[in-house]
Every structure is written in structure tokens, then in C-alpha cells.
Design an enzyme around this catalytic site. Structure first.
Site, mmCIF file in Angstrom:
data_model
loop_
_atom_site.group_PDB
_atom_site.id
_atom_site.type_symbol
_atom_site.label_atom_id
_atom_site.label_comp_id
_atom_site.label_asym_id
_atom_site.label_seq_id
_atom_site.Cartn_x
_atom_site.Cartn_y
_atom_site.Cartn_z
ATOM 1 N N VAL A 75 57.176 15.030 19.758
ATOM 2 C CA VAL A 75 58.056 14.292 18.857
ATOM 3 C C VAL A 75 57.714 14.602 17.406
ATOM 4 O O VAL A 75 58.599 14.797 16.570
ATOM 5 C CB VAL A 75 57.927 12.774 19.115
ATOM 6 N N GLU A 76 56.420 14.673 17.110
ATOM 7 C CA GLU A 76 55.980 14.825 15.731
ATOM 8 C C GLU A 76 56.246 16.227 15.180
ATOM 9 O O GLU A 76 56.694 16.383 14.043
ATOM 10 C CB GLU A 76 54.479 14.511 15.620
ATOM 11 N N SER A 77 55.921 17.254 15.966
ATOM 12 C CA SER A 77 55.935 18.609 15.404
ATOM 13 C C SER A 77 56.452 19.671 16.357
ATOM 14 O O SER A 77 56.379 20.861 16.042
ATOM 15 C CB SER A 77 54.509 18.994 14.999
#
Length: 531
Positions: A137-139
Site C-alpha cells: 500500500v505504501e510504496s
């Protein structure tokens, strides 16, 4: 008499069988935890689910059982404990990932070196293994990802990185070190778990939106006598935008066949090892001793910003597991590089800017910003700035006015091609067009991989580029009018992708964006890739 004894014997046998079949009730037995998702259709609002307590993670399966799984994804799916509700947001995210199988394939490719390590760390700490999915989700599991201040696999901001012990300077950014940043992030998530009502969903929400937002919501519920688990909190939608994505991924890892997705093969065993280096060494020499290309070594050690590892140490160098012994047997050949230490400090005065200070001390703004861990260019009068020293290693270079050469210590200058930026160009596409490493291209031009390029700007292309510059410049001119798009009010990435009949995943990749990136009117986007 004999008949009576036979009857008596038969009655005793029947009694014993009956006792064996009767369930034994003991106070120590616990009901088996429901590991499945709710099958009940619910309203489209966020559906409450029972919060997971700390005890839910206190008894992970023994390692010999977990090692039986073929892939790390299976290992994660087997240990899922967080209940995933059924609502419109989560269904939409599952559908998104199902439509973008190539994105999941890319995630698996990027995650392959590090995912097993992350899962093992979570198991050792008795934390939910589902947290290993957060970097998707983040990166999208890109350790070099940077969107403003946040950076790395876990997209940590500078202040949090400092608070949890990550180093960050002109040589090294611990947020982009997959090993160090994982340890710091898990420390932070454990802190948030304790702070925010011992609820892992609260911890994840606090990680993304700030602990203060969740703390205030908890305090309101406590004052009103309401529960303080995540599903009971009244939170602004922007504070929970990442939650459906993460929960959808939990679903997809736990039941990939049911949702018709596949996860790229990542073996359920370690693939990386560590070697200790005592000081600044040349990355190219280290790669050679390990039997790797420089690009391969950099992919495993993305936190080092230069061609020389950071001064000080010792540092751990991440290597493929089967290369560690070879490297260690030859590490005595490593030559420590001479680099200058920090030269001093400067106190900001009225009228100063980063640009003027950098120029006065013959530094780049980027080096000054990195040395002081600045997330913006705003300065305050009286603020003290560290002035980084100039490296005397092979990484120290100055680009001439005609952008035709690189000075490397006392070595003969290397000649590079010069390329004039066209509308719609970005470093990611140029690195693939000229078949060179993205980080090497960015380093050569003193840029970051996400730096914006301006039409007419000249950049250096390494001599290793295996492509005709003239031919590509001609192709660029030919496609210039169709390669870019100016964002208008009301546009979204999905809308632009459909308008130009390209895949959303490609549009995100071409422009080094994330699915959640906010678009600004007037922003220029690349809407076609290199053919």
C-alpha cells in the site's frame, strides 16, 4: 455361570467405549479462533469487526510447521488473524487488484529479496504477519519510492525516522534501507499499538494519518463511554483511506483462488544474507568481490546514496545468501575510500535561503537539504545548518557548463552523452530508453529518481547507454504532441487512463506516481510509454 461372565464382560466393554467417546471438558481449553472472513453481506458502510487483542499474536505456529509452506505468501495467509469486513470500499479494492494483475506481479518481483525477512521479524516480535503487506500500500514494495517527505518501503517521514533511530545524511538514508527501516517501522507500530488502545487497526491508521488524529477520536469515545476499537471510532475518511487497500490485500493473500488473483513465487526461505563493512568502500569493488553487477548490489542496498558507502560504520551490506561466503573470503581486498568529514556549521541570517547558502559554500541545495534532514526549504533566522564536506572518493564530481564531462578525483574525465529534455520526459522513461540504470542516471545528474525535468534542460547520459541518441531524439519529436497530457480540474488517474486508452498501472508507472496520488490542475502527465 459361563454365560453370566460373558454378559458381564460385554457390559464392561460397552461402558469403556462409551466413556472414550464422551468429550472431556476442561477449563483450559479455548475455542478455535475463526480464521475465515465473514460470509455475511453487510451494509456498504465500514462494518464493525472484533478487535484483535495482543493475546491473538502470542502463540505463533512453531517454525518447523511454518517452514512447510512453499511460498511466503502462503505462510502469511495461514497466519492471518485480523477479521476483514465485507463492505463496498474493500470490494472495490479487491476488484482493483484483480484488474491489475501486472501490479501484483511487479510487487512480488520487488518484494522477493525482503519479504521473508519482514515476515520473520513480525513472527519474532509476535506481531500480526498481515503487517508485511503494508509496503504494498505504501510504496508498491519499492525501497526507493519517495513522495515528498515520506520515503522507502514503509514511506517513513524524516521526524519518525529520527525518533526511531534511522540515520539520514548525504551518504545514506535509513528510510530506504529495507532492513533498518523494517526494524524502525515495527518499533513504531508496536509503540502505536500500545498508545492507541492496543488495537492493530488503530496502529495502522495512526501510522498513515498521524497518531494525534486517532488519539483524539479515542478520547472522544472514552468521554462518551463508547468502545475505542478502530471500527467504533468516528474518523474522517481521509484518515482511513489506506485501510480498505490493506484489508483487501489480506483477503487476497488468504484466499487468492477465491478472488482469482495470483502472487508471484517467493520461496519460503531466506534469500539474502549480510556482510559487515568497516568504512566507506567503493560499491563497484564490493559488487565485483561478491560476483554481482553494480546494479544488483544497489538494488539490495538502496540506502547508500553514492558510489561509495557511508563513512563511519560498521555497516551491513545485503547480499544474496549464496554470495556471502564468497564476499567474506575476499573482503580483505576492499580498499577504504578517503572522504572528507563534516566541515562545519552555519547560522541562518535574515534574507538567507538554501540556494544562497549552498552557493556561498560551494554546495548543492540537495546536499545541504540532506545533510540537515530538511523536509522543506523554509529556514528560520538563527537556525543552525550543518555544512557537509566534499568527498574525495570516486563519487565526487562536478558537471561542466556544457554537461560533457565528469571529474573524478585525479582520474581522467569520463565523457558522457548530452541529451536535451523534451516535453513529457522523466528519468524513469529515459533510463529505459537509453538502457541505463535509473539510479546511476539520477546520480550522474545530481538528481533524485523522482526529480521533475523541464523541456530544454540538458542531462548527461552515461557512456554505457546502448542506443542511438539521434534516433531517439527524432522519435521523441515525432511523439511529442501525443506523449503528455495536462491535468484539468476534476481529473483522476483512472479517468485519464480511460481517456487515453492505457492501463492505469502503466499510467502510474510512467509518471512515478502512486494509485492514491493527488493530481493538480496544470500538472503534466506522460500518457504513453517508450515503444
Amino acid at each position: 455361570m459361563v454365560v453370566f461372565k460373558k454378559i458381564l464382560l460385554m457390559m464392561m466393554v460397552l461402558t469403556l467405549v462409551s466413556c472414550a467417546a464422551r468429550p472431556v471438558s476442561t477449563s483450559s481449553q479455548q475455542p478455535q479462533q475463526d480464521m475465515t472472513l465473514s460470509d455475511t453481506a453487510t451494509a456498504d458502510n465500514i462494518t464493525p469487526a472484533e478487535p484483535a487483542t495482543s493475546d491473538d499474536y502470542s502463540a505463533a505456529a512453531p517454525q518447523h510447521q511454518l517452514s512447510q509452506f512453499d511460498t511466503v505468501w502462503q505462510r502469511i495467509g495461514h497466519q492471518v488473524k485480523i477479521k476483514v469486513p465485507d463492505n463496498a470500499d474493500i470490494r472495490a479494492q479487491r476488484a482493483f487488484y484483480k484488474r491489475h494483475q501486472k501490479l501484483l506481479d511487479e510487487v512480488s518481483r520487488r518484494a522477493e529479496p525482503f519479504l521473508y525477512h519482514i515476515v520473520l521479524e513480525l513472527e519474532k516480535r509476535k506481531m500480526p504477519v498481515e503487517l508485511a503487506l503494508l509496503p504494498i500500500v505504501e510504496s508498491s514494495f519499492n525501497p526507493l519510492a519517495q513522495a515528498g517527505a515520506p520515503a522507502g518501503l514503509w514511506q517513513m517521514v524524516p521526524q519518525t525516522a529520527r525518533n526511531f533511530g534511522l540515520k539520514r545524511n548525504e551518504w545514506y538514508d535509513g528510510r530506504k534501507d529495507p532492513i533498518a527501516s523494517t526494524a524502525a517501522t515495527l518499533d513504531y507500530l508496536k509503540y502505536l499499538y500500545q498508545l492507541l488502545g492496543q488495537d492493530w487497526l488503530n496502529a495502522v491508521a495512526g501510522y498513515n494519518s498521524g497518531e494525534g488524529t486517532i488519539e483524539r477520536a479515542i478520547r472522544r469515545n472514552q468521554q462518551a463511554g463508547k468502545p475505542i476499537d478502530f471500527w467504533s471510532l468516528n474518523l474522517p475518511r481521509k484518515s482511513t483511506i489506506y485501510m480498505p487497500k490493506w484489508l483487501a490485500l489480506i483477503d487476497l493473500v488468504q484466499k487468492p483462488e477465491q478472488y482469482d488473483v495470483r502472487w508471484g513465487y517467493i520461496a519460503n526461505k531466506p534469500s539474502i544474507g549480510f556482510a559487515s563493512i568497516k568504512g566507506p568502500v567503493d560499491m563497484a569493488q564490493a559488487a565485483s568481490l561478491a560476483g554481482l553487477s553494480l546494479i544488483e548490489l544497489r538494488k539490495l542496498n538502496p540506502a547508500f546514496r553514492k558510489s561509495t558507502t557511508a563513512p563511519g560504520g560498521p555497516y551491513s551490506l545485503v547480499l544474496p545468501l549464496d554470495k556471502v561466503a564468497q564476499f567474506n573470503s575476499q573482503s580483505g581486498q576492499l580498499k577504504l575510500q578517503k572522504v572528507a568529514a563534516t566541515t562545519g556549521s552555519y547560522t541562518v541570517k535574515a534574507g538567507d535561503s538554501l540556494g544562497s547558502i549552498a552557493k556561498r559554500h560551494q554546495l548543492t541545495v540537495t546536499a545541504l537539504r540532506q545533510a540537515n534532514q530538511l523536509s522543506s526549504d523554509q529556514l528560520q533566522i538563527g537556525q543552525k545548518l550543518t555544512l557537509p564536506g566534499i568527498s574525495s572518493s570516486a563519487d565526487s564530481f562536478a558537471v561542466s557548463d556544457n554537461l560533457g564531462s565528469e571529474k573524478t578525483g585525479g582520474k581522467k574525465p569520463s565523457q558522457h552523452h548530452s541529451y536535451q529534455v523534451k516535453a513529457g520526459d522523466n528519468l524513469w522513461d529515459l533510463s529505459r530508453e537509453f538502457k541505463v540504470d535509473l539510479m546511476e542516471l539520477a546520480r550522474l545528474n545530481k538528481l533524485t529518481k523522482s526529480s521533475a525535468l523541464k523541456p530544454g534542460q540538458k542531462i548527461l547520459i552515461p557512456t554505457t547507454a546502448n542506443i542511438s541518441l539521434a534516433k531517439n531524439s527524432k522519435n521523441k519529436d515525432k511523439n511529442e504532441n501525443t506523449a503528455s497530457y495536462i491535468v484539468k480540474s476534476g481529473d483522476s488517474l483512472d479517468k485519464i487512463a480511460r481517456k487515453h486508452k492505457v492501463k492505469l498501472a502503466d499510467l502510474i508507472r510512467w509518471n512515478a506516481l502512486r494509485e492514491s496520488s493527488t493530481l493538480q490542475p496544470g500538472q503534466k502527465l506522460k500518457v504513453s510509454g517508450v515503444r
